[in-house]
Every structure is written in structure tokens, then in C-alpha cells.
Design a protein around this motif. Structure first.
Motif, PDB file in Angstrom:
ATOM      1  N   ALA A 158      15.825 -15.733 -36.290  1.00 27.24           N
ATOM      2  CA  ALA A 158      16.974 -15.814 -37.192  1.00 27.24           C
ATOM      3  C   ALA A 158      18.067 -16.664 -36.571  1.00 27.24           C
ATOM      4  N   LYS A 159      18.858 -17.270 -37.435  1.00 27.66           N
ATOM      5  CA  LYS A 159      20.034 -18.004 -36.941  1.00 27.66           C
ATOM      6  C   LYS A 159      20.950 -17.047 -36.170  1.00 27.66           C
ATOM      7  N   PRO A 160      21.518 -17.497 -35.070  1.00 30.15           N
ATOM      8  CA  PRO A 160      21.613 -18.872 -34.562  1.00 30.15           C
ATOM      9  C   PRO A 160      20.511 -19.277 -33.582  1.00 30.15           C
ATOM     10  N   SER A 161      19.405 -18.587 -33.544  1.00 26.51           N
ATOM     11  CA  SER A 161      18.306 -18.943 -32.643  1.00 26.51           C
ATOM     12  C   SER A 161      17.873 -20.395 -32.890  1.00 26.51           C
ATOM     13  N   PRO A 162      17.751 -21.185 -31.838  1.00 21.71           N
ATOM     14  CA  PRO A 162      17.325 -22.580 -32.041  1.00 21.71           C
ATOM     15  C   PRO A 162      15.915 -22.688 -32.604  1.00 21.71           C
ATOM     16  N   LYS A 187      29.430 -18.663 -36.542  1.00 22.91           N
ATOM     17  CA  LYS A 187      28.636 -17.815 -35.640  1.00 22.91           C
ATOM     18  C   LYS A 187      27.151 -18.092 -35.765  1.00 22.91           C
ATOM     19  N   HIS A 188      26.661 -18.276 -36.972  1.00 19.72           N
ATOM     20  CA  HIS A 188      25.224 -18.452 -37.176  1.00 19.72           C
ATOM     21  C   HIS A 188      24.830 -19.911 -37.412  1.00 19.72           C
ATOM     22  N   GLU A 213      37.451 -24.098 -29.800  1.00 22.89           N
ATOM     23  CA  GLU A 213      36.185 -24.624 -29.292  1.00 22.89           C
ATOM     24  C   GLU A 213      35.258 -25.135 -30.388  1.00 22.89           C
ATOM     25  N   ALA A 214      35.540 -24.802 -31.653  1.00 14.82           N
ATOM     26  CA  ALA A 214      34.682 -25.223 -32.754  1.00 14.82           C
ATOM     27  C   ALA A 214      35.043 -26.637 -33.193  1.00 14.82           C
ATOM     28  N   LYS A 215      34.061 -27.519 -33.142  1.00 15.93           N
ATOM     29  CA  LYS A 215      34.304 -28.911 -33.502  1.00 15.93           C
ATOM     30  C   LYS A 215      33.159 -29.443 -34.380  1.00 15.93           C
TER      31      LYS A 215
END
Length: 231
Positions: A158-162, A187-188, A213-215
Motif C-alpha cells: 500500500a502507499k506510500p510503499s515504493p 503522507k501517502h 519539507e514538502a516540495k
């Protein structure tokens, strides 16, 4: 921008999860002939209580079935509001039946997908259950737009798993540099896309402030803004 494909999140990006959930919550009460008015409870109070419990319970989706999770949410809500009934199992079944056939969309989804499908390969990555996500896409009439629909339950990640992003890329036979991911969750969606070095477009429909930190590569407040990015 030399993207060949655009991958979308589903809930709260293409489909409006909150409206689907609320219609199912109240629809199940109606099916089971439980009157909030007779119990002196407003729809707003009931929805707030249910959604709080449901959000908490859904974190246990790897342990319990959807039917069990919904049953837990109704049981806790009814107990909190002192509503007496022996219909807990029926409420859960009715909710799941209604929810799985609701395709309430975010604004302008059909227009955006129709335009983008003319120039880009489209796909979906979504968490949750196959039994819910596919029928809801069909109810909305959008499933035909997508070359691949990747659902966490089906592949075990499941997200956020690569891994779920890598799986989608393998389905498309593309590298991450050729794909843009569009989603509403930092987050996901953002975290997962970042891990595989995929450009991310943040669907920030509530115009929330981003943490420092989110870009994200792009940010939009309406899905129609996507069309402006590619003109």
C-alpha cells in the motif's frame, strides 16, 4: 514536460470519498429503518461520531474485514449516542453494499480525463479493497480511461510503499521520469512518489499550507488546473 503517462490517486482525487461515505452511512440507517429524528439526533452529530470511529477503525484493515470494521463503527456510534437497535449486522452489510456502488466524483473529472486521455496513458494507484474500488470506478463511469488500475489489496503493498509505485510502472513499462503522479495526500501519495523519483502534482483542494519539507513539482486547487499545466 515529456511525460508519457499520468497516474492518479482515486479517493479524494477522482472520487469524493467523504460524500460517498456519508451517503452510505445515512442510506444504511434508512434501509434498516433507524430514525435519527425519533432518537433526537441530528445527521451532523451522527456523521461526526461515525466518521471519527471509522477513521480509527480503518487503521485495522489488515486485521479485520470491511464488514467487521463497519460493524465496529456503527456499534460504537450507536452506543455513544444511546440509540438502541439489534440491526448492527444489517447496517454494516447495507453500508458496504451502498458504498461499493457510489461513484460521486470530484468536480470536472470527466472533462479532465477525456482531454488527458487524448495525449497521455492514464492509470490509477489506490489503497483499500478491490471489492470497493473497482465497482466505485465503474459506478462513476471512469474505468475505461485507465490502462492500469493498481489496488493495494491485490498486490500486497500500500502507499506510500515504493513497491506499489514500482508495480504500476512495470504495468506501464515506463520509468518514473516519464510519469506524473496526481494525488491529495502528502503522507501517502507525495511520500510514495518521491521515493521512486516520480514527479508529483499535489491536489490541494482545501488550500492547506504545506510543511516546509514538502516540495511537490506542481500544486493545483482544482483538477481543471491540470489542463493548464499541459497547454
Amino acid at each position: 514536460m515529456l511525460y508519457e503517462a499520468i497516474i492518479f490517486d482515486l479517493d479524494n482525487t477522482l472520487l469524493n470519498f467523504e460524500l460517498c461515505e456519508r451517503q452510505a452511512i445515512l442510506g444504511a440507517l434508512e434501509d434498516c429503518r433507524i430514525s435519527l429524528d425519533l432518537n433526537g439526533i441530528s445527521e451532523k452529530i451522527f456523521l461526526q461520531a461515525f466518521e471519527t470511529y471509522n477513521f480509527q477503525n480503518w487503521r485495522q484493515r489488515e486485521t479485520f474485514s470491511p464488514n467487521e470494521l463497519i460493524k465496529m463503527s456503527y456499534r460504537s456510534t450507536l452506543a455513544q449516542l444511546d440509540i438502541q437497535t439489534d440491526q448492527i449486522s444489517n447496517l454494516s452489510q447495507s453500508f458496504w453494499q451502498i458504498f461499493n456502488h457510489l461513484g460521486v466524483m470530484e468536480p470536472d473529472v470527466n472533462e479532465v480525463l477525456t482531454v488527458l486521455a487524448g495525449n497521455y496513458r492514464l492509470a490509477v494507484i489506490t489503497n483499500e479493497f478491490v471489492s470497493a474500488q473497482l465497482p466505485r470506478m465503474q459506478a462513476a463511469g471512469i474505468e475505461h480511461f485507465f490502462e492500469a488500475v493498481v489496488i493495494s489489496e491485490a498486490i500486497g503493498f500500500a502507499k506510500p510503499s515504493p513497491e506499489i509505485f514500482h508495480y504500476a510502472l512495470s504495468r506501464l513499462n515506463l520509468t518514473s521520469a516519464k510519469v506524473l503522479y496526481v494525488g491529495d495526500s502528502l503522507k501517502h501519495d507525495y511520500a510514495g512518489a518521491t521515493q521512486v523519483k516520480m514527479d508529483f502534482c499535489y491536489y490541494n483542494k482545501k488550500n492547506q499550507n504545506l510543511p516546509q519539507e514538502a516540495k511537490p513539482k506542481f500544486m493545483i486547487s482544482e483538477l481543471l488546473n491540470l489542463l493548464e499545466l499541459f497547454n
